[in-house]
Structures are given as structure tokens and as C-alpha cells.
Design a protein around this motif. Structure first.
Motif, PDB file in Angstrom:
ATOM      1  N   LEU A 108     -14.677  37.485  28.172  1.00  0.00           N
ATOM      2  CA  LEU A 108     -14.983  37.874  29.552  1.00  0.00           C
ATOM      3  C   LEU A 108     -15.350  39.185  29.956  1.00  0.00           C
ATOM      4  O   LEU A 108     -14.913  40.322  28.867  1.00  0.00           O
ATOM      5  CB  LEU A 108     -14.091  37.213  30.414  1.00  0.00           C
ATOM      6  CG  LEU A 108     -13.793  35.704  30.380  1.00  0.00           C
ATOM      7  CD1 LEU A 108     -12.428  35.575  31.121  1.00  0.00           C
ATOM      8  CD2 LEU A 108     -14.919  34.959  30.763  1.00  0.00           C
ATOM      9  N   ARG A 109     -15.726  39.796  31.243  1.00  0.00           N
ATOM     10  CA  ARG A 109     -15.930  41.003  31.025  1.00  0.00           C
ATOM     11  C   ARG A 109     -14.674  41.519  32.086  1.00  0.00           C
ATOM     12  O   ARG A 109     -14.956  42.397  32.838  1.00  0.00           O
ATOM     13  CB  ARG A 109     -17.080  41.118  31.887  1.00  0.00           C
ATOM     14  CG  ARG A 109     -18.463  40.865  31.076  1.00  0.00           C
ATOM     15  CD  ARG A 109     -19.786  41.027  31.802  1.00  0.00           C
ATOM     16  NE  ARG A 109     -20.929  40.733  30.685  1.00  0.00           N
ATOM     17  CZ  ARG A 109     -21.415  39.606  30.256  1.00  0.00           C
ATOM     18  NH1 ARG A 109     -20.868  38.489  30.752  1.00  0.00           N
ATOM     19  NH2 ARG A 109     -22.281  39.577  29.295  1.00  0.00           N
ATOM     20  N   GLU A 110     -13.753  40.770  32.188  1.00  0.00           N
ATOM     21  CA  GLU A 110     -12.601  41.080  33.276  1.00  0.00           C
ATOM     22  C   GLU A 110     -11.197  40.975  32.242  1.00  0.00           C
ATOM     23  O   GLU A 110     -11.230  39.857  31.256  1.00  0.00           O
ATOM     24  CB  GLU A 110     -12.653  40.385  34.451  1.00  0.00           C
ATOM     25  CG  GLU A 110     -12.561  39.035  34.358  1.00  0.00           C
ATOM     26  CD  GLU A 110     -12.999  38.435  35.716  1.00  0.00           C
ATOM     27  OE1 GLU A 110     -13.441  39.037  36.721  1.00  0.00           O
ATOM     28  OE2 GLU A 110     -12.700  36.967  35.996  1.00  0.00           O
ATOM     29  N   THR A 111     -10.418  41.294  32.909  1.00  0.00           N
ATOM     30  CA  THR A 111      -9.069  40.982  32.279  1.00  0.00           C
ATOM     31  C   THR A 111      -8.691  39.502  32.230  1.00  0.00           C
ATOM     32  O   THR A 111      -8.936  39.006  33.394  1.00  0.00           O
ATOM     33  CB  THR A 111      -7.898  41.982  32.659  1.00  0.00           C
ATOM     34  OG1 THR A 111      -7.983  43.155  32.368  1.00  0.00           O
ATOM     35  CG2 THR A 111      -6.515  41.484  32.244  1.00  0.00           C
ATOM     36  N   ALA A 112      -8.124  38.915  31.196  1.00  0.00           N
ATOM     37  CA  ALA A 112      -7.800  37.418  31.520  1.00  0.00           C
ATOM     38  C   ALA A 112      -6.263  37.142  30.848  1.00  0.00           C
ATOM     39  O   ALA A 112      -5.633  38.157  30.529  1.00  0.00           O
ATOM     40  CB  ALA A 112      -8.658  36.439  30.457  1.00  0.00           C
ATOM     41  N   SER A 113      -5.902  35.999  30.940  1.00  0.00           N
ATOM     42  CA  SER A 113      -4.581  35.536  30.639  1.00  0.00           C
ATOM     43  C   SER A 113      -4.456  33.903  30.315  1.00  0.00           C
ATOM     44  O   SER A 113      -5.454  33.301  30.962  1.00  0.00           O
ATOM     45  CB  SER A 113      -3.495  36.020  31.706  1.00  0.00           C
ATOM     46  OG  SER A 113      -3.754  35.338  32.835  1.00  0.00           O
ATOM     47  N   VAL A 114      -3.305  33.614  29.879  1.00  0.00           N
ATOM     48  CA  VAL A 114      -3.099  32.159  29.729  1.00  0.00           C
ATOM     49  C   VAL A 114      -1.676  31.971  29.914  1.00  0.00           C
ATOM     50  O   VAL A 114      -0.804  32.651  29.268  1.00  0.00           O
ATOM     51  CB  VAL A 114      -3.484  31.436  28.245  1.00  0.00           C
ATOM     52  CG1 VAL A 114      -2.814  30.218  28.110  1.00  0.00           C
ATOM     53  CG2 VAL A 114      -4.759  31.453  28.164  1.00  0.00           C
ATOM     54  N   HIS A 115      -1.248  31.323  30.895  1.00  0.00           N
ATOM     55  CA  HIS A 115       0.193  30.769  31.078  1.00  0.00           C
ATOM     56  C   HIS A 115       0.482  29.355  30.761  1.00  0.00           C
ATOM     57  O   HIS A 115      -0.484  28.393  30.971  1.00  0.00           O
ATOM     58  CB  HIS A 115       0.417  31.035  32.530  1.00  0.00           C
ATOM     59  CG  HIS A 115       1.587  30.309  33.222  1.00  0.00           C
ATOM     60  ND1 HIS A 115       2.907  30.578  32.767  1.00  0.00           N
ATOM     61  CD2 HIS A 115       1.865  29.027  34.058  1.00  0.00           C
ATOM     62  CE1 HIS A 115       4.012  29.712  33.320  1.00  0.00           C
ATOM     63  NE2 HIS A 115       3.006  28.875  33.980  1.00  0.00           N
ATOM     64  N   TRP A 116       1.502  28.978  30.168  1.00  0.00           N
ATOM     65  CA  TRP A 116       1.887  27.739  29.375  1.00  0.00           C
ATOM     66  C   TRP A 116       2.898  27.069  30.334  1.00  0.00           C
ATOM     67  O   TRP A 116       4.010  27.276  30.541  1.00  0.00           O
ATOM     68  CB  TRP A 116       2.592  28.100  27.990  1.00  0.00           C
ATOM     69  CG  TRP A 116       1.874  29.013  27.618  1.00  0.00           C
ATOM     70  CD1 TRP A 116       1.938  30.342  27.143  1.00  0.00           C
ATOM     71  CD2 TRP A 116       0.598  28.588  26.573  1.00  0.00           C
ATOM     72  NE1 TRP A 116       1.120  30.740  26.525  1.00  0.00           N
ATOM     73  CE2 TRP A 116       0.159  29.944  26.019  1.00  0.00           C
ATOM     74  CE3 TRP A 116      -0.213  27.454  26.495  1.00  0.00           C
ATOM     75  CZ2 TRP A 116      -1.058  29.997  25.116  1.00  0.00           C
ATOM     76  CZ3 TRP A 116      -1.292  27.599  25.835  1.00  0.00           C
ATOM     77  CH2 TRP A 116      -1.869  28.904  24.991  1.00  0.00           C
ATOM     78  N   HIS A 117       2.126  26.359  31.534  1.00  0.00           N
ATOM     79  CA  HIS A 117       2.864  25.879  32.773  1.00  0.00           C
ATOM     80  C   HIS A 117       4.028  24.989  32.244  1.00  0.00           C
ATOM     81  O   HIS A 117       3.499  23.749  31.873  1.00  0.00           O
ATOM     82  CB  HIS A 117       1.628  25.029  33.497  1.00  0.00           C
ATOM     83  CG  HIS A 117       2.354  24.605  34.719  1.00  0.00           C
ATOM     84  ND1 HIS A 117       1.823  25.326  35.856  1.00  0.00           N
ATOM     85  CD2 HIS A 117       2.966  23.836  35.311  1.00  0.00           C
ATOM     86  CE1 HIS A 117       2.303  24.914  37.101  1.00  0.00           C
ATOM     87  NE2 HIS A 117       3.283  23.750  36.538  1.00  0.00           N
TER      88      HIS A 117
END
Length: 602
Positions: A108-117
Motif C-alpha cells: 500500500l501507499r500508507e502504513t498498515a498493520s495486522v491485529h490477531w483478534h
């Protein structure tokens, strides 16, 4: 918790042109613009997302790539945030006890993340930018590594800006190390979500300008005439005066409706008829996940009882119902035993403006009748004033001045409970303790006599003739994970102002708040007191919320806990996970506007 718009300056001209077009729609302010399809030139440089049943990845090493794709649901064409080119993202299937590695590459062209709910793991792996890590910068790869301490049905999603709303989510299944104890012949993931088709910030800006901008069920003159015929003109007028005095609407059930949302099952709109196959005589397990950003779903399969066997990934004593409601972040596993060739899985939105739909069938191409949406049920005074409305007070007969007084500071003294000694810690406290910060423009109501019952299915499900699951029906197997009672008790109020569309805790948005500090190893009680007229699915990262009833008896272990309007619930938590965590409403706009706290365990 805000979108990072500074990255736009480095975008290619074509992408900038697309973003400027989106912002121009928002500047126009017209509701129709929110629903308009994007022009072809704005999407032609993007690959089409793969939708429908996502692929399943198994093992201990996973590779996920985040990127932009174009997608079209119900004619709402827009830019999606996809995982490996798919919406939803791949279903990840892991095994309890394994150490897993997940490499996430950000295209992507922006900061991202993944949270493990709902997954217990070291806080550095929790995936909340600015709290547990810095985020995944454009072009970078972040490696998550953690050991699975649990099993059950969970999910994963972005915790950056509005990426979750635009498609960055997927199912996460953790199989028990010793094999399944729940008997089923086949299983299917049923991942429910919602889709706006345009930049979610447009809708948020519209809500800031008018809190009920998307409410299709606002009180009308025709409804007044209907009520007047049924109950009399005086009663109908008194009710309108009461709600007007409070500057609130009894139809305020959801922020967004089908006017801007498409309701999806596994990335499929209702017309696509996503189908789960079974063989005659099989017991079928449905792993139901609410991955939506804004929508509470009421789920049923007409003609087929649902036996609930898991809540939030934890085994519960089986309970058979006709229907269940769950909000963003929650999961329920149910067992069904089909007898006919085809059934409709029907998930209507809580505001009754639309539905998601799938089919359970013996072969592709079959369908079953799709029910009509239920009639809208307005909120009641019990949803607004809690126990006060249930205690024999005829609030519908009260005049404009009386109700206005209840809304403001004079309401605090009505309970007569302030200054009382706190109750013993073996039971949740009942003396309402409003924070001083609740008196301000960010809070439009305060409840002094909340409801504490857990057996209410909620507005829209009361008295519908079906057996509806409630929190009181749940009982997690094996009881609490921890021995002993709480050492202390804290009380947090869920607050907001619908007219201004602000959301907060104790009257303070996240930007003005301080972290909640827990001592490592302590066991404490948290009381959640809802001073608003909306249900909030409250999610605590890193630790279990052990829900209890009003007498202090253990009910169920949850990672996401729905708190109804004017309701007071409590849970016990053992602070056994050192680090920086967060606790927030899982309605994305509520979190974005301030119903969010950092939790520090040290």
C-alpha cells in the motif's frame, strides 16, 4: 488512530488524481455522492479483487501481501484493501501449541498493520501502530511470530486507519492440539462484513455534520399518526416531546444503513447467493465471524435450530436457539442438522435496513425463500434510562421540562446513591460513579439507574416469537481460568454525544485520556456502564474478559463484550500479560472518534 494523509504528497499523479476525486465527493456533501460508482479512469490501473470464498492457508509459516484492488458489490464500485489479492483475506488455519510465523508485506501507499483478534500473544506482536509497534511502512515486510496458547474461531484485521473497513480482514482458525471435541461432519466459515464502496471518511464526515444522516427510520408524521391511533394523541405527543427534549431519536439503532452499505457473506453480496454445501444427514458446524466495521447482525436459518457451542473461540455449554445477535469483533460457532435440501442463512442488520444472505444446500444452484426484514422496533425508555424506566416511573407522561432536567446535572442526584460505602468485592458495585469529566459537550446523557440484567436480546429482538440467544444463556465450559476474586474494582463509562457525533470513555476522547494502569499479576473487576443509547462491542487486547452476572457469578469468557444501552455489566480480568495493550469499541467510527484507551500492564 487517524489516517496518515501526509503520505499523499509522494504518490504518483494518477493515484493523486484518484484520491482528489474521492475528496471532491466528500466536499460535495450530497448523500448520493457517497453511493455513486467511481468512474472507470479512477480504477483502471488497479487489478480486480478476487471475492467469494477465500483460499485457505495451513501450516506454521504464512505469507500475506497487502495491496489495493478494485471491487464492485451491488454496484458500489470502489478501492479495496486486499490480502493476497482477495477480499476477504485468506482463511489461516493453525494448530494450538505451534509457533507460527506470519510475514506481512505492505504494498500500500500508507502504513498498515495486522491485529490477531482474540489471540493471546506478546504485546509486540499485537499489531496496533503507535502502541505495540510502529506499523508496517509502505514497501516493508514485518514478521509476526507467536505461540498459540488456545484454540477456536478467531479472525485478523488491520488496526490502521480505515483499512479494516475497506477489506483488510480474514478468518483465523486454531485447531485443538489434541483434536476436536465438538462433533461435526463438515464445517464452513461464515464471515459477515459490510462495504461502503467509497472512502469511509466521507461517511464519517457526514455523521459529524448530522448524526442521523443515514438513518432511514427517523420519526415521521405518518408514524405519529399510527401511534396516535394506537395509543392516543396525548401519549404519542408526550413521547415525541420527551425525545425532542433529549435531542435524541428512538430509531437511532445504527450509524450507517443500507443507503451506504452492502452486507456481505464471505465477500459475496446477497444476490451472489454464497453457498455452503453439506451431505444429507450431516452435522454441520458454522464458524460465524462478524468482521464488519459498523453492523450488528441478527442471524438465523429459518426452519433450522442453531446449537451454539462456542463464543469468541471458547467452548460453551450447548444452547439451542432460533437466532443470535452479534456485533463487530464477536464470533459464534453453531451446529446445525439440515433435513431439507436447502436453507437460507439470513443475517439482517440491527436497524432493519438490509441483510446479508447465504444458502446451506446439498448442491450448488439451490436456494430457499429469503425472509422479509423484520419491522423496526424503536428504542424504549429502558434503553435510555435503564432501571429508572423499569421501576414503575411513567416516563412517557413526563413533560418537556422534567426530561430536560434528567438529561443534565440534576439527574445525578436522582439515584441517591452517591457517597454510599462501596459494596463488598464479591459482587459488582452498584453505586454509580460518574467521572467529573462526563459533564461537558462530549456527553449528551448520563444514566444513574442502569439495567444489570443479561437476559435481554436487545431492541429489535424482543418478543419476536423466536428463541433468541442472550448473554445469560452462555456458560463457558470449565469456568474461570483463574482462582480467587478481584483485589480492586474500576468503573468506566461509555459516553458520547450523538448530535455532535463524538464518542468517549468517561467523557474523554482518547486524545485527552491517560492510560489505564494494571499491576502485573493482579486480578480486578472492570465495570462497564453504558451512558449512551447505542450498543458498544468492547474489545480488550491481550487478556480475557470473564463476564459475570450482577451477583458476581462467572458467566462466560469473552474477548469482545457487547454492552447495551443504559446497561451496566462487569467482568474480571487477570493482568498476566505485561506490556502496552488497547481496549476499545469495535464499531470503527466510535473507535476513530475516541472510544479507545491504552491499557498498560506493568
Amino acid at each position: 488512530m487517524r489516517l496518515n494523509h501526509s503520505a499523499f504528497s509522494a504518490l504518483p499523479d494518477q493515484v493523486l488524481q484518484r484520491r482528489r476525486f474521492l475528496r471532491a465527493l466528500a466536499a460535495g456533501g450530497a448523500l448520493g455522492a457517497l453511493d455513486a460508482a467511481l468512474p472507470a479512469w479512477a480504477l483502471q490501473d488497479l487489478p480486480a479483487a478476487r471475492t467469494g470464498t477465500p483460499p485457505e492457508l495451513r501450516g506454521t509459516v504464512f505469507e500475506l501481501t497487502l495491496a489495493e484492488s478494485r471491487v464492485d458489490f451491488d454496484g458500489r464500485t470502489g478501492i479495496a484493501t486486499t490480502i493476497n489479492g482477495h477480499l476477504p483475506g485468506p482463511t489461516l488455519r493453525m494448530r494450538e501449541g505451534d509457533t507460527v510465523t506470519v510475514r506481512v508485506t505492505n504494498r500500500l501507499r500508507e502504513t498498515a498493520s495486522v491485529h490477531w483478534h482474540g489471540i493471546l500473544l506478546p504485546f509486540q506482536m499485537d499489531g496496533v501502530p503507535g502502541v505495540s509497534f510502529a506499523g508496517i511502512a509502505p514497501g516493508e515486510t514485518f514478521t509476526y511470530r507467536f505461540t498459540l496458547e488456545q484454540s477456536g474461531t478467531y479472525w485478523y484485521h488491520s488496526h490502521s486507519g480505515m483499512q479494516e473497513l475497506t477489506g483488510l480482514y480474514g478468518a483465523l482458525i486454531v485447531e485443538p492440539r489434541e483434536g476436536e471435541t465438538l462433533r461435526a461432519d463438515c464445517e464452513h466459515v461464515v464471515l459477515l462484513s459490510d462495504w461502503t464502496g467509497s472512502d469511509p471518511m466521507h461517511a464519517l464526515h457526514q455523521l459529524k455534520a448530522q448524526g442521523d444522516a443515514f438513518n432511514p427510520h427517523r420519526p415521521t408524521f405518518a408514524r405519529f399518526l399510527q401511534d396516535a391511533r394506537a395509543r392516543g394523541v396525548d401519549a404519542a405527543m408526550a413521547e415525541r416531546d420527551m425525545w425532542a427534549a433529549m435531542r435524541m431519536s428512538p430509531a437511532d439503532l445504527a450509524d450507517l444503513s443500507s443507503s451506504v452499505l452492502s452486507y456481505l457473506v464471505n465477500g459475496s453480496a446477497p444476490g451472489a447467493n454464497w453457498t455452503a454445501l453439506f451431505k444429507p444427514g450431516e452435522r454441520v458446524r458454522l464458524r460465524c465471524i462478524n468482521a464488519s466495521g459498523n453492523t450488528f447482525y441478527d442471524v438465523r436459518i429459518p426452519g433450522l435450530p442453531l446449537t451454539v457451542v462456542q463464543a469468541d473461540g471458547q467452548d460453551v455449554e450447548p444452547v439451542t436457539v432460533d437466532e443470535f445477535r452479534f456485533g463487530p469483533g464477536e464470533t459464534y460457532d453453531v451446529i446445525v442438522q439440515p433435513r431439507d435440501d436447502a436453507y437460507t442463512l439470513f443475517a439482517q442488520s440491527m436497524d432493519r435496513s438490509g441483510h446479508a444472505r447465504a444458502t446451506l444446500a446439498v448442491r450448488q444452484g439451490l436456494s430457499a425463500p429469503v425472509p422479509a426484514l423484520d419491522a423496526v422496533q424503536w428504542l424504549t425508555m429502558a434503553d435510555m434510562m435503564g432501571g429508572m424506566a423499569q421501576g414503575g416511573h411513567d416516563l412517557t407522561a413526563m413533560g418537556h421540562g422534567a426530561m430536560a432536567g434528567m438529561d443534565h446535572a440534576g439527574m445525578q442526584g436522582m439515584s441517591g446513591m452517591h457517597g454510599m460505602a462501596p459494596p463488598p468485592l464479591q459482587k459488582p458495585g452498584t453505586a454509580v460513579r460518574h467521572a467529573r469529566t462526563e459533564w461537558g459537550p462530549g456527553t449528551d446523557m448520563r444514566v444513574d439507574m442502569p439495567r444489570t440484567n443479561l437476559d435481554d436480546p436487545g431492541a429489535g429482538l424482543r418478543g419476536n416469537g423466536r428463541r433468541v440467544l442472550t448473554l445469560a444463556d452462555l456458560k463457558t465450559l470449565c469456568g474461570s481460568l483463574y482462582a480467587g476474586g478481584p483485589e480492586r474494582e474500576i468503573e468506566l463509562h461509555l459516553t458520547g454525544n450523538m448530535d455532535r457525533y463524538t464518542w468517549s470513555i468517561d467523557g474523554l476522547p482518547f486524545a485527552d485520556s491517560r492510560p489505564v494502569h494494571l499491576r502485573y499479576g493482579e486480578r480486578l473487576r472492570v465495570i462497564l456502564h453504558n451512558d449512551t443509547m447505542m450498543t458498544h462491542p468492547m474489545h480488550l487486547h491481550g487478556m480475557w474478559q470473564e463476564l459475570e452476572d450482577a451477583s458476581g457469578e462467572f458467566v462466560a469468557r469473552r474477548h469482545t463484550l457487547p454492552v447495551q444501552p443504559a446497561q451496566r455489566v462487569s467482568f474480571l480480568v487477570t493482568a498476566d500479560a505485561p506490556g502496552r495493550w488497547v481496549w476499545h469499541c469495535h464499531l470503527m467510527f466510535h473507535m476513530e472518534m475516541g472510544m479507545f484507551r491504552e491499557v498498560v500492564v506493568a
